[in-house]
Design a protein around this motif. Structure first.
Motif, mmCIF file in Angstrom:
data_model
loop_
_atom_site.group_PDB
_atom_site.id
_atom_site.type_symbol
_atom_site.label_atom_id
_atom_site.label_comp_id
_atom_site.label_asym_id
_atom_site.label_seq_id
_atom_site.Cartn_x
_atom_site.Cartn_y
_atom_site.Cartn_z
ATOM 1 N N MET A 263 0.850 -1.190 0.000
ATOM 2 C CA MET A 263 0.000 0.000 0.000
ATOM 3 C C MET A 263 0.887 1.241 0.000
ATOM 4 N N ASN A 264 0.547 2.185 -0.829
ATOM 5 C CA ASN A 264 1.306 3.429 -0.951
ATOM 6 C C ASN A 264 0.683 4.484 -0.038
ATOM 7 N N VAL A 265 1.250 4.659 1.151
ATOM 8 C CA VAL A 265 0.690 5.606 2.125
ATOM 9 C C VAL A 265 0.967 7.051 1.757
ATOM 10 N N SER A 266 1.920 7.322 0.900
ATOM 11 C CA SER A 266 2.227 8.707 0.546
ATOM 12 C C SER A 266 1.051 9.382 -0.166
ATOM 13 N N ARG A 267 0.188 8.584 -0.804
ATOM 14 C CA ARG A 267 -0.965 9.182 -1.480
ATOM 15 C C ARG A 267 -2.043 9.640 -0.499
ATOM 16 N N LEU A 268 -1.932 9.256 0.761
ATOM 17 C CA LEU A 268 -2.902 9.665 1.777
ATOM 18 C C LEU A 268 -2.588 11.034 2.372
ATOM 19 N N GLY A 269 -1.407 11.587 2.091
ATOM 20 C CA GLY A 269 -0.996 12.860 2.682
ATOM 21 C C GLY A 269 -1.929 14.006 2.353
ATOM 22 N N GLY A 270 -2.298 14.149 1.075
ATOM 23 C CA GLY A 270 -3.176 15.243 0.660
ATOM 24 C C GLY A 270 -4.559 15.173 1.284
ATOM 25 N N PRO A 271 -5.258 14.027 1.141
ATOM 26 C CA PRO A 271 -6.574 13.919 1.778
ATOM 27 C C PRO A 271 -6.530 14.072 3.295
ATOM 28 N N THR A 272 -5.487 13.542 3.933
ATOM 29 C CA THR A 272 -5.367 13.674 5.391
ATOM 30 C C THR A 272 -5.191 15.123 5.795
ATOM 31 N N LEU A 273 -4.369 15.858 5.062
ATOM 32 C CA LEU A 273 -4.196 17.289 5.328
ATOM 33 C C LEU A 273 -5.507 18.036 5.125
ATOM 34 N N SER A 274 -6.245 17.695 4.081
ATOM 35 C CA SER A 274 -7.541 18.341 3.840
ATOM 36 C C SER A 274 -8.519 18.068 4.981
ATOM 37 N N LEU A 275 -8.594 16.818 5.431
ATOM 38 C CA LEU A 275 -9.490 16.487 6.546
ATOM 39 C C LEU A 275 -9.086 17.205 7.824
ATOM 40 N N PHE A 276 -7.778 17.281 8.093
ATOM 41 C CA PHE A 276 -7.292 18.001 9.263
ATOM 42 C C PHE A 276 -7.712 19.472 9.183
ATOM 43 N N ARG A 277 -7.514 20.100 8.014
ATOM 44 C CA ARG A 277 -7.888 21.500 7.812
ATOM 45 C C ARG A 277 -9.390 21.694 8.011
ATOM 46 N N ILE A 278 -10.192 20.791 7.477
ATOM 47 C CA ILE A 278 -11.649 20.913 7.571
ATOM 48 C C ILE A 278 -12.107 20.825 9.032
ATOM 49 N N VAL A 279 -11.580 19.864 9.779
ATOM 50 C CA VAL A 279 -11.983 19.695 11.182
ATOM 51 C C VAL A 279 -11.562 20.900 12.021
ATOM 52 N N ILE A 280 -10.313 21.343 11.869
ATOM 53 C CA ILE A 280 -9.835 22.496 12.635
ATOM 54 C C ILE A 280 -10.640 23.745 12.262
ATOM 55 N N GLY A 281 -10.902 23.942 10.974
ATOM 56 C CA GLY A 281 -11.703 25.096 10.537
ATOM 57 C C GLY A 281 -13.115 25.058 11.087
ATOM 58 N N LEU A 282 -13.731 23.880 11.092
ATOM 59 C CA LEU A 282 -15.090 23.738 11.633
ATOM 60 C C LEU A 282 -15.124 24.056 13.124
ATOM 61 N N LEU A 283 -14.189 23.497 13.885
ATOM 62 C CA LEU A 283 -14.156 23.753 15.327
ATOM 63 C C LEU A 283 -13.953 25.243 15.627
ATOM 64 N N PHE A 284 -13.074 25.892 14.873
ATOM 65 C CA PHE A 284 -12.805 27.317 15.083
ATOM 66 C C PHE A 284 -14.019 28.153 14.691
ATOM 67 N N THR A 285 -14.691 27.782 13.605
ATOM 68 C CA THR A 285 -15.898 28.492 13.174
ATOM 69 C C THR A 285 -16.993 28.380 14.230
ATOM 70 N N LEU A 286 -17.194 27.189 14.771
ATOM 71 C CA LEU A 286 -18.205 27.000 15.815
ATOM 72 C C LEU A 286 -17.885 27.827 17.054
ATOM 73 N N HIS A 287 -16.593 27.910 17.400
ATOM 74 C CA HIS A 287 -16.182 28.730 18.535
ATOM 75 C C HIS A 287 -16.515 30.205 18.271
ATOM 76 N N GLY A 288 -16.257 30.661 17.047
ATOM 77 C CA GLY A 288 -16.589 32.040 16.677
ATOM 78 C C GLY A 288 -18.087 32.293 16.680
ATOM 79 N N LEU A 289 -18.875 31.344 16.165
ATOM 80 C CA LEU A 289 -20.335 31.495 16.161
ATOM 81 C C LEU A 289 -20.889 31.602 17.577
ATOM 82 N N SER A 290 -20.327 30.820 18.490
ATOM 83 C CA SER A 290 -20.823 30.874 19.866
ATOM 84 C C SER A 290 -20.514 32.217 20.513
ATOM 85 N N SER A 291 -19.378 32.799 20.198
ATOM 86 C CA SER A 291 -19.003 34.065 20.830
ATOM 87 C C SER A 291 -19.626 35.281 20.160
#
Length: 149
Positions: A1-29
């Protein structure tokens, strides 16, 4: 299995989750949603320095990072705002985040710095816009350039 191809999607998922959590924090405040500001349970009064402005940065930068639009500058601004929050709000109560309640600020700060350094990943509006324009996006760790020896 070529794990190097997972780097891009994993980075995108990390960005999406962090962005969502930060957005929710901003909406609450900003709007008092989801139980409101953690300190008061209500929305922060309009224009209050620095709380309302920090919440606006959380809302706007979090949403931009979530969708992957102007990701690097938005993540850099978000990282800086969390560094400010850590050193001004939390650090006077103790040096270590575990003692001063600054774990969340430190985690957001370093997470956004990582996104600013590595880019948005392939699942982002930035990638779509660059592809549509025919321009090459700025290099990112998720898409390594070939090395010639």
């Amino acid at each position: 299995m070529n794990v190097s191809r997972l780097g891009g999607p994993t980075l995108s998922l990390f960005r999406i989750v962090i962005g969502l959590l930060f957005t929710l924090h901003g909406l609450s405040s900003v709007f008092g949603l989801f139980g409101g500001n953690p300190m008061t349970g209500k929305a922060i009064p309009l224009g209050t320095w620095p709380g309302w402005w920090a919440a606006l940065i959380q809302l706007v930068c979090g949403a931009l990072v979530l969708v992957g639009l102007f990701t690097r500058p938005a993540a850099l601004l978000a990282s800086g705002s969390m560094a400010y929050a850590y050193f001004v709000v939390h650090q006077p109560d103790g040096l270590l985040p575990l003692r001063n309640g600054g774990e969340q600020a430190a985690l957001f700060c370093w997470s956004f710095l990582l996104v600013a350094a590595l880019g948005s990943g392939p699942w982002a509006l930035d990638a779509l816009l660059f592809r549509r324009r025919g321009e090459a996006p700025s290099p990112s760790v998720a898409e390594p350039s070939p090395v010639s020896v």
